[in-house]
Design an enzyme around this catalytic site. Structure first.
Site, PDB file in Angstrom:
ATOM      1  N   GLU A  45       0.847  -1.187   0.000  1.00  0.00           N
ATOM      2  CA  GLU A  45       0.000   0.000   0.000  1.00  0.00           C
ATOM      3  C   GLU A  45       0.889   1.245   0.000  1.00  0.00           C
ATOM      4  OE1 GLU A  45      -3.762   1.751   2.604  1.00  0.00           O
ATOM      5  OE2 GLU A  45      -2.172   0.656   3.649  1.00  0.00           O
ATOM      6  N   LYS A 116     -10.080   1.068  -2.173  1.00  0.00           N
ATOM      7  CA  LYS A 116     -10.195   0.624  -0.786  1.00  0.00           C
ATOM      8  C   LYS A 116     -11.531   1.049  -0.190  1.00  0.00           C
ATOM      9  CE  LYS A 116      -7.528   1.032   3.558  1.00  0.00           C
ATOM     10  NZ  LYS A 116      -6.361   1.725   4.162  1.00  0.00           N
ATOM     11  N   CYS A 157      -5.053  -3.295   3.032  1.00  0.00           N
ATOM     12  CA  CYS A 157      -4.740  -2.980   4.425  1.00  0.00           C
ATOM     13  C   CYS A 157      -5.918  -3.129   5.403  1.00  0.00           C
ATOM     14  CB  CYS A 157      -4.121  -1.586   4.508  1.00  0.00           C
ATOM     15  SG  CYS A 157      -3.190  -1.293   6.043  1.00  0.00           S
TER      16      CYS A 157
END
Length: 270
Positions: A45, A116, A157
């Site tokens: 990331e 995300k 993440c």
């Protein structure tokens, strides 16, 4: 199912505010992974930039921008699939970007882009405050890419803490899931490996989890421990401290064995 055996690599970086240096490191480590036989190489990331939010927003790019374009060239030249862990993607919302993971084929084609969904808004006792939603526009859909390697599910993440997303990927028959991360040291030391292995076990899939590691600023330290995990939850490879690459074999036979010996995905009732 996976098409054939291949080697997957998870890259570990300590990205900072120097975009040119970060990209050079990403290209170098992807090349190292290719030299060692990797067919799929995952970057972490925010691999291209870890710095002030205002600078990240100012430097936001489209998927066809220079950062992904450089990786497309690497993918074509080295004949590898590359996961651009996440970039700051330019969006129409003022003073925001998307946090976008891009999967490239070994021909340099964009196979999929995932924005995300779960944003990290947490103040932790080590003094760091994270308010990702203030400057990031969340995505709204799960993504599984059909590739020549197999079906690859994309996450980023903090998504790791939301198992319902991974169950959606399993329902879409993902063989392998990617989790590029910049996991804080404070939580990562206790939660990172447990959660990564859990996502592999409960969804009977391989996991490739590239990671940021080390100190990025006065209040930003990441845990590292980039890893590749098999569908039984076994950690096949792990990066030590510092920048580097870890590699492990991905096997259709092992995937089929795990799903045959523990067919839990067929036993769901809810």
């Amino acid at each position: 199912m996976l098409r054939a055996p291949f080697v997957a690599a998870a890259v570990q970086m300590t990205s900072g505010a120097d975009r040119r240096q970060n990209l050079a490191t990403a290209v170098r480590l992807a090349g190292e992974a290719a030299d060692r036989g990797a067919r799929l190489v995952g970057l972490p990331e925010n691999f291209a930039f870890m710095g002030r939010d205002e600078d990240r927003i100012a430097g936001a790019e489209g998927i066809e921008g220079p950062t992904v374009s450089a990786l497309r060239q690497v993918a074509r030249e080295r004949k590898i699939f590359v996961l651009a862990g996440s970039i700051a993607e330019a969006v129409e919302a003022p003073a925001k970007t998307a946090n976008t993971s891009v999967l490239l084929s070994d021909q340099g084609e964009v196979l999929a882009a995932y924005r995300k969904i779960h944003l990290f808004d947490v103040s932790i006792p080590d003094g760091a405050r994270y308010a990702e939603s203030e400057t990031v526009l969340p995505g709204d859909r799960a993504v599984v890419a059909e590739t020549a390697l197999g079906r690859i599910g994309l996450t980023v993440c903090y998504d790791l803490r939301f198992p319902e997303l991974y169950r959606q990927l399993a329902e879409r028959e993902a063989d392998l899931v990617t989790i590029p991360a910049a996991f804080p040291l404070y939580t990562g030391k206790d939660h990172w490996e447990v959660l990564v292995r859990a996502r592999a076990i409960e969804n009977l899939c391989y996991v490739v989890a590239p990671a940021q590691v080390g100190r990025h600023s006065a209040n930003r330290v990441t845990f590292g421990n980039a890893m590749v995990v098999d569908p039984w939850g076994v950690v096949l490879a792990r990066c030590p401290d510092g920048e580097g690459v870890c590699l492990a074999p991905v096997s259709p036979e092992r995937l089929a064995q795990c799903r045959r010996e523990l067919p839990s995905l067929k036993h769901r009732r809810l």
